[in-house]
Design a protein around this motif. Structure first.
Motif, mmCIF file in Angstrom:
data_model
loop_
_atom_site.group_PDB
_atom_site.id
_atom_site.type_symbol
_atom_site.label_atom_id
_atom_site.label_comp_id
_atom_site.label_asym_id
_atom_site.label_seq_id
_atom_site.Cartn_x
_atom_site.Cartn_y
_atom_site.Cartn_z
ATOM 1 N N GLY A 7 2.536 4.512 -0.567
ATOM 2 C CA GLY A 7 2.444 5.542 -1.599
ATOM 3 C C GLY A 7 1.100 5.628 -2.296
ATOM 4 O O GLY A 7 0.913 6.478 -3.165
ATOM 5 N N LEU A 8 0.160 4.779 -1.926
ATOM 6 C CA LEU A 8 -1.144 4.824 -2.593
ATOM 7 C C LEU A 8 -2.008 5.948 -2.022
ATOM 8 O O LEU A 8 -1.999 6.217 -0.825
ATOM 9 C CB LEU A 8 -1.888 3.493 -2.424
ATOM 10 C CG LEU A 8 -1.306 2.272 -3.137
ATOM 11 C CD1 LEU A 8 -2.254 1.076 -2.978
ATOM 12 C CD2 LEU A 8 -1.060 2.551 -4.613
ATOM 13 N N THR A 9 -2.765 6.571 -2.910
ATOM 14 C CA THR A 9 -3.767 7.540 -2.476
ATOM 15 C C THR A 9 -5.005 6.791 -1.990
ATOM 16 O O THR A 9 -5.119 5.575 -2.172
ATOM 17 C CB THR A 9 -4.188 8.432 -3.653
ATOM 18 O OG1 THR A 9 -4.773 7.594 -4.659
ATOM 19 C CG2 THR A 9 -3.003 9.182 -4.244
ATOM 20 N N PHE B 274 0.810 -1.222 0.000
ATOM 21 C CA PHE B 274 0.000 0.000 0.000
ATOM 22 C C PHE B 274 0.845 1.275 0.000
ATOM 23 O O PHE B 274 0.289 2.372 -0.137
ATOM 24 C CB PHE B 274 -0.923 0.020 1.221
ATOM 25 C CG PHE B 274 -1.843 -1.157 1.299
ATOM 26 C CD1 PHE B 274 -2.817 -1.355 0.330
ATOM 27 C CD2 PHE B 274 -1.733 -2.085 2.328
ATOM 28 C CE1 PHE B 274 -3.660 -2.454 0.379
ATOM 29 C CE2 PHE B 274 -2.573 -3.182 2.388
ATOM 30 C CZ PHE B 274 -3.538 -3.370 1.414
#
Lengths: 189, 152
Positions: free
Chosen positions: A53-55, A51
């Protein structure tokens, strides 16, 4: 390599209810994991590498994809389980020489099969389902409802290497469960 | 029905109380400061190329909208290199495992992801699976990324 003979006694059969319970547990796990990742974003706490760096939109997309995959695998399991139950019933009626109309229809069809097909009969077109439907022991729409689940089941089970069947996103696992269960319950004792 | 909705929202609000007390404006401001710091680092690394007029740097305003934070203005940083451009584009503050993200976009392929680490340093996320690879932002990693996002 030839397939081994069917033998429910040594197989690892799953009932429709077992599959549905597994499916619901997995859905709950996905919902909980999504909530945990969203909380981690809010609280600034670490997340699993997948996960990083995921927005929030990216996380939504990830979990939407996981849910879609889970739904497809659950559909495959449900339809395959019902298929196995129908085949068990078929072999039982043929092997025990039962006298009801469905058993007689199965036995008549069985007699004309080649030796390999006697061991592993066709299931859908030209197979057990056709005999079941033609025996008129249940409303035809029950068989038809189940048959609509076969295209997604084959697509997933055979590597998804042809165009995505339209039924795949129209049928959710609860609907597939109802169709499979409806068919199994309609088979006369 | 209205009473029922009120109860639902009150319960959900209580469940999410862990987020209460977060200063979202402060988070946004720190993110914007980190983006500004990143841009200064890029400009410093490219100063020689800019002086030689092989690269030009521009900034272009845009808006971001995020949950809790709302809508705010931030600049893209654009490198003009020959007939190509590479864009450093802020994506947001609310990022999993990081304190903000900027994507680096060129004319090729998938955007490269830059995140602000908890210690304030910027790093590229090179891969997540099967192995997490995070590379600190510096001249070497920037050169690698520019090669990947620009045309051959």
């Amino acid at each position: 390599m030839p397939l081994p003979p069917l033998d429910p006694e040594i197989g690892e059969r799953q009932t429709l209810d077992e599959i549905r319970n597994w499916y619901r547990g997995m859905v709950e796990a996905l919902v909980d994991q999504r909530a945990a990742v969203m909380r981690a974003i809010q609280n600034g706490t670490p997340v699993a590498a997948r996960f990083l760096g995921l927005t929030q939109a990216g996380i939504d997309a990830y979990f939407d994809a996981q849910r879609q995959e889970l739904d497809r695998l659950a559909t495959l399991n449900l339809v395959a389980s019902a298929e196995a139950s129908i085949k068990d019933d078929y072999f039982h009626r043929v092997g025990k020489q039962l006298k009801d109309s469905l058993s007689r229809a199965y036995q008549q069809w069985y007699r004309d099969l080649s030796a390999p097909k006697k061991r592993r009969p066709d299931f859908d077109e030209g197979g057990i389902l056709d005999v079941l439907k033609d025996a008129q022991v249940m409303n035809n729409h029950i068989v038809g409802n189940y048959r609509e689940c076969l295209r997604p089941r084959h697509w997933v089970g055979h590597g998804r290497n042809w165009e995505t069947p339209v039924e795949i996103d129209r049928l959710d696992p609860d609907d597939v469960y109802d169709r499979c269960d409806g068919l199994l319950r309609a088979i006369p004792a | 029905m209205i009473q029922s909705l009120t109860e639902i929202f009150q319960r959900k609000h209580q469940q999410s109380a862990s987020g209460a007390g977060i200063d979202w404006d402060d988070r946004r401001n720190k993110y914007l400061a980190a983006v500004g710091d990143l841009y200064h680092q890029v400009e410093a690394l490219l100063a020689e190329a800019v002086a030689q007029q092989t690269v030009a740097i521009q900034q272009r305003a845009k808006e971001l909208s995020e949950n809790h934070i709302g809508t705010y203005k931030v600049d893209d940083l654009i490198l003009l290199v020959g007939d190509e451009q590479v864009r450093f584009s802020p994506v947001g503050r609310n990022i999993a495992g990081a304190s903000g993200r900027v994507d680096v976009l060129g004319e090729r392929g998938v955007p490269e992801v830059l995140i602000v680490q908890p210690d304030g340093r910027w790093s590229f996320v090179r891969s997540r699976q099967p192995t997490l690879v995070v590379v600190p932002f510096d001249e070497s990693s920037l050169a690698e990324v520019l090669k990947r996002v620009m045309r051959e």
